[in-house]
Design an enzyme around this catalytic site. Sequence first.
Site, PDB file in Angstrom:
ATOM      1  N   GLU A  44      -8.582  -1.998 -11.729  1.00 45.67           N
ATOM      2  CA  GLU A  44      -7.851  -1.636 -12.946  1.00 45.67           C
ATOM      3  C   GLU A  44      -8.789  -1.053 -13.994  1.00 45.67           C
ATOM      4  O   GLU A  44     -10.018  -1.043 -13.834  1.00 45.67           O
ATOM      5  CB  GLU A  44      -7.094  -2.864 -13.463  1.00 45.67           C
ATOM      6  CG  GLU A  44      -6.057  -3.299 -12.432  1.00 45.67           C
ATOM      7  CD  GLU A  44      -5.104  -4.369 -12.907  1.00 45.67           C
ATOM      8  OE1 GLU A  44      -5.393  -5.050 -13.918  1.00 45.67           O
ATOM      9  OE2 GLU A  44      -4.058  -4.525 -12.256  1.00 45.67           O
ATOM     10  N   GLU A  55      -4.628   0.414  -1.629  1.00 46.01           N
ATOM     11  CA  GLU A  55      -4.404   1.309  -0.480  1.00 46.01           C
ATOM     12  C   GLU A  55      -5.226   2.586  -0.615  1.00 46.01           C
ATOM     13  O   GLU A  55      -5.823   3.074   0.342  1.00 46.01           O
ATOM     14  CB  GLU A  55      -2.924   1.681  -0.380  1.00 46.01           C
ATOM     15  CG  GLU A  55      -1.999   0.517  -0.092  1.00 46.01           C
ATOM     16  CD  GLU A  55      -1.498  -0.185  -1.354  1.00 46.01           C
ATOM     17  OE1 GLU A  55      -2.228  -0.221  -2.378  1.00 46.01           O
ATOM     18  OE2 GLU A  55      -0.364  -0.693  -1.318  1.00 46.01           O
TER      19      GLU A  55
HETATM   20  N1  THU Z   1      -1.085  -2.303  -6.793  1.00 50.91           N
HETATM   21  C1  THU Z   1      -1.781  -2.009  -5.647  1.00 50.91           C
HETATM   22  O1  THU Z   1      -3.010  -2.021  -5.631  1.00 50.91           O
HETATM   23  N2  THU Z   1      -1.062  -1.717  -4.543  1.00 50.91           N
HETATM   24  C2  THU Z   1       0.296  -1.830  -4.417  1.00 50.91           C
HETATM   25  O2  THU Z   1       0.823  -1.636  -3.347  1.00 50.91           O
HETATM   26  C3  THU Z   1       1.093  -2.190  -5.600  1.00 50.91           C
HETATM   27  C4  THU Z   1       0.357  -2.268  -6.890  1.00 50.91           C
HETATM   28  C5  THU Z   1      -1.849  -2.699  -7.986  1.00 50.91           C
HETATM   29  C6  THU Z   1      -1.912  -1.740  -9.132  1.00 50.91           C
HETATM   30  C7  THU Z   1      -2.186  -2.677 -10.302  1.00 50.91           C
HETATM   31  O3  THU Z   1      -3.579  -2.933 -10.366  1.00 50.91           O
HETATM   32  C8  THU Z   1      -1.495  -3.968  -9.914  1.00 50.91           C
HETATM   33  O4  THU Z   1      -1.285  -3.899  -8.515  1.00 50.91           O
HETATM   34  C9  THU Z   1      -0.165  -4.194 -10.610  1.00 50.91           C
HETATM   35  O5  THU Z   1       0.659  -3.097 -10.488  1.00 50.91           O
END
Ligand code: THU
Length: 137
Positions: A44, A55
Amino acid sequence: MTDRELIRAAFAVRERAYTPYSHFKVGAALLSKSGRVFAGCNIENAAFSPTICAERAALAAAVSAGEREFDAIAIVGSMEGRVNTLPTSPCGVCRQALFEFGGPELRVILARSEEDYQCLALGDLLPLGFGPANLAR
Ligand code: THU
């Protein structure tokens, strides 16, 4: 490489997720056709939009290592310190990013644990995906 092992790799990398804002930790393990595993976690950012999903982090690691063909990706996610009740399904941007290299046949393993998971084809998550074939000359 079994589905179970791939899920284990996704859980391991999930520990490294950098999530000071959402506290939602995701791990992804991508299996190349040559049998190598590339792991990625979500990263993040204080400005929010530069956040990278697990992913795409896994995909970036794999492509940077020279791999472009994949069989499967295992994805695990949940709030910090909690076990998920819902599967963590890839966001739209990640579906599109995976489609570029995996195509509709890529197996997407959505796991709550090593034993409890469901497997879908990327083509079911992204029907009629726009891909390299659309731009073929
Ligand atoms: N996120 C992912 O890394 N992959 C997903 O398939 C869904 C969402 C992350 C983005 C963000 O850091 C957190 O999950 C909340 O949305």
